[in-house]
Design a protein around this motif. Structure first.
Motif, mmCIF file in Angstrom:
data_model
loop_
_atom_site.group_PDB
_atom_site.id
_atom_site.type_symbol
_atom_site.label_atom_id
_atom_site.label_comp_id
_atom_site.label_asym_id
_atom_site.label_seq_id
_atom_site.Cartn_x
_atom_site.Cartn_y
_atom_site.Cartn_z
ATOM 1 N N MET A 47 48.873 45.659 43.260
ATOM 2 C CA MET A 47 49.250 44.199 42.624
ATOM 3 C C MET A 47 49.234 43.470 43.013
ATOM 4 S SD MET A 47 53.205 45.212 42.361
ATOM 5 C CE MET A 47 53.955 46.341 43.440
ATOM 6 N N MET A 48 48.906 43.463 44.616
ATOM 7 C CA MET A 48 48.462 41.870 45.431
ATOM 8 C C MET A 48 46.742 42.366 45.184
ATOM 9 S SD MET A 48 49.957 42.144 48.935
ATOM 10 C CE MET A 48 49.289 40.230 49.218
ATOM 11 N N ALA A 49 45.997 43.205 44.551
ATOM 12 C CA ALA A 49 44.509 43.031 43.963
ATOM 13 C C ALA A 49 44.146 42.644 42.638
ATOM 14 C CB ALA A 49 43.380 44.145 44.609
ATOM 15 N N LEU A 50 45.321 42.679 42.355
ATOM 16 C CA LEU A 50 45.232 42.824 40.216
ATOM 17 C C LEU A 50 44.980 40.705 40.338
ATOM 18 C CD1 LEU A 50 45.203 43.715 37.896
ATOM 19 C CD2 LEU A 50 47.342 42.725 38.052
ATOM 20 N N PRO A 51 44.808 40.294 40.711
ATOM 21 C CA PRO A 51 44.825 38.873 41.011
ATOM 22 C C PRO A 51 42.617 38.377 40.892
ATOM 23 C CG PRO A 51 46.553 38.487 41.611
ATOM 24 C CD PRO A 51 46.380 40.218 41.674
ATOM 25 N N VAL A 52 42.291 38.932 42.011
ATOM 26 C CA VAL A 52 41.139 38.787 42.170
ATOM 27 C C VAL A 52 40.406 39.944 41.717
ATOM 28 C CG1 VAL A 52 39.486 39.786 44.443
ATOM 29 C CG2 VAL A 52 42.081 39.142 44.532
ATOM 30 N N VAL A 53 40.906 41.078 40.855
ATOM 31 C CA VAL A 53 40.076 41.674 39.924
ATOM 32 C C VAL A 53 39.936 40.495 38.457
ATOM 33 C CG1 VAL A 53 40.346 43.822 38.294
ATOM 34 C CG2 VAL A 53 40.653 44.162 40.538
ATOM 35 N N LEU A 54 40.981 40.713 38.546
ATOM 36 C CA LEU A 54 41.363 39.027 36.814
ATOM 37 C C LEU A 54 40.065 38.021 37.394
ATOM 38 C CD1 LEU A 54 44.779 39.239 36.043
ATOM 39 C CD2 LEU A 54 42.976 40.796 34.608
ATOM 40 N N THR A 55 39.842 37.883 38.163
ATOM 41 C CA THR A 55 38.688 37.288 38.424
ATOM 42 C C THR A 55 37.653 37.708 38.483
ATOM 43 O OG1 THR A 55 39.044 37.342 41.170
ATOM 44 C CG2 THR A 55 40.281 35.606 39.838
ATOM 45 N N PHE A 56 37.123 38.245 38.278
ATOM 46 C CA PHE A 56 36.104 38.723 38.304
ATOM 47 C C PHE A 56 36.038 39.718 37.079
ATOM 48 C CE2 PHE A 56 35.935 40.336 42.777
ATOM 49 C CZ PHE A 56 34.686 38.499 43.226
ATOM 50 N N THR A 57 36.433 39.451 36.065
ATOM 51 C CA THR A 57 36.434 40.026 34.825
ATOM 52 C C THR A 57 35.025 39.372 33.825
ATOM 53 O OG1 THR A 57 38.002 38.775 33.358
ATOM 54 C CG2 THR A 57 38.940 41.367 34.494
ATOM 55 N N GLY A 58 34.794 38.402 33.525
ATOM 56 C CA GLY A 58 34.137 37.562 33.777
ATOM 57 C C GLY A 58 31.979 37.911 33.880
ATOM 58 N N ARG A 59 32.191 37.980 35.870
ATOM 59 C CA ARG A 59 31.481 37.262 36.399
ATOM 60 C C ARG A 59 30.503 38.693 36.434
ATOM 61 N NH1 ARG A 59 33.339 32.515 39.375
ATOM 62 N NH2 ARG A 59 34.961 34.380 39.930
ATOM 63 N N GLU A 60 31.157 39.324 37.265
ATOM 64 C CA GLU A 60 30.443 40.228 38.318
ATOM 65 C C GLU A 60 31.792 41.788 38.234
ATOM 66 O OE1 GLU A 60 30.426 39.945 42.709
ATOM 67 O OE2 GLU A 60 29.351 38.046 42.106
ATOM 68 N N ARG A 61 31.380 42.548 37.449
ATOM 69 C CA ARG A 61 32.243 42.997 37.013
ATOM 70 C C ARG A 61 32.631 44.823 37.652
ATOM 71 N NH1 ARG A 61 33.389 43.527 30.231
ATOM 72 N NH2 ARG A 61 34.103 41.285 29.893
ATOM 73 N N LYS A 62 30.897 44.989 38.141
ATOM 74 C CA LYS A 62 30.395 46.012 39.094
ATOM 75 C C LYS A 62 31.431 45.917 40.339
ATOM 76 C CE LYS A 62 25.846 46.206 37.701
ATOM 77 N NZ LYS A 62 24.135 45.910 38.335
ATOM 78 N N ALA A 63 31.948 44.981 40.831
ATOM 79 C CA ALA A 63 32.934 44.980 41.979
ATOM 80 C C ALA A 63 34.766 45.463 41.876
ATOM 81 C CB ALA A 63 32.906 43.533 42.326
ATOM 82 N N ILE A 64 35.348 45.442 40.742
ATOM 83 C CA ILE A 64 35.985 45.615 39.960
ATOM 84 C C ILE A 64 36.282 47.505 40.568
ATOM 85 C CG2 ILE A 64 37.757 46.345 38.326
ATOM 86 C CD1 ILE A 64 36.316 44.102 36.645
ATOM 87 N N PRO A 65 35.719 48.533 40.276
ATOM 88 C CA PRO A 65 35.878 49.147 40.644
ATOM 89 C C PRO A 65 36.140 49.309 42.283
ATOM 90 C CG PRO A 65 33.864 49.872 39.621
ATOM 91 C CD PRO A 65 34.700 48.515 39.614
ATOM 92 N N LEU A 66 34.867 48.850 43.435
ATOM 93 C CA LEU A 66 35.151 48.670 44.790
ATOM 94 C C LEU A 66 36.741 48.108 44.591
ATOM 95 C CD1 LEU A 66 33.629 49.265 47.187
ATOM 96 C CD2 LEU A 66 32.637 47.356 47.092
ATOM 97 N N ILE A 67 37.122 47.303 44.855
ATOM 98 C CA ILE A 67 37.961 46.639 44.755
ATOM 99 C C ILE A 67 39.194 46.926 44.684
ATOM 100 C CG2 ILE A 67 40.170 44.564 44.306
ATOM 101 C CD1 ILE A 67 36.882 42.717 43.632
ATOM 102 N N LEU A 68 39.303 47.706 43.268
ATOM 103 C CA LEU A 68 40.596 48.598 43.181
ATOM 104 C C LEU A 68 40.068 49.981 44.133
ATOM 105 C CD1 LEU A 68 40.698 48.584 39.525
ATOM 106 C CD2 LEU A 68 42.293 47.412 41.371
ATOM 107 N N ALA A 69 38.720 50.355 44.387
ATOM 108 C CA ALA A 69 39.625 51.911 45.158
ATOM 109 C C ALA A 69 39.672 51.095 46.815
ATOM 110 C CB ALA A 69 37.881 52.277 45.166
ATOM 111 N N ASN A 70 38.837 50.460 47.112
ATOM 112 C CA ASN A 70 39.546 49.473 48.043
ATOM 113 C C ASN A 70 41.091 49.505 48.745
ATOM 114 O OD1 ASN A 70 37.159 49.687 49.822
ATOM 115 N ND2 ASN A 70 36.753 48.076 49.664
#
Length: 105
Positions: free
Chosen positions: A66-89
């Motif tokens: 839940m705390m990582a979700l806002p960070v993931v939403l900021t990456f949806t347009g630019r760096e989509r490759k970072a999203i799975p890494l953020i969620l896995a972390n």
């Protein structure tokens, strides 16, 4: 060590584990500080909260997701490759926070 201090120590350890690869990639200090604070605060929330309908080992994963979700939403347009890494972390560190809360507190 009291409960609050232990939650801060566990959060600092989780935040450090998340920030070390970020420093190695030479990411901005603001991003590193943001990630560190996220896990520091997540540990305090996990230590003092209890999500309903989740087993003890999933509390940390739920909170960190839940705390990582806002960070993931900021990456949806630019760096989509970072999203799975953020969620896995978030899942891994959340699980480790829950284990620390269960067995150290």
């Amino acid at each position: 060590m009291d409960h609050f201090t232990l939650s801060l120590v566990v959060g600092a350890a989780a935040g450090t584990l998340d920030v070390i690869p970020m420093i190695a990639q030479k990411l901005p200090a603001r991003s590193c500080l943001s990630a560190f604070c996220t896990y520091l605060f997540a540990a305090v929330i996990v230590f003092y909260g209890n999500l309903p309908y989740l087993p003890w080992w999933a509390d940390g994963m739920g909170v960190t997701l839940m705390m990582a979700l806002p960070v993931v939403l900021t990456f949806t347009g630019r760096e989509r490759k970072a999203i799975p890494l953020i969620l896995a972390n978030a899942l891994l560190l959340g699980f480790l926070i829950s284990v620390a809360e269960r067995y150290l507190a």
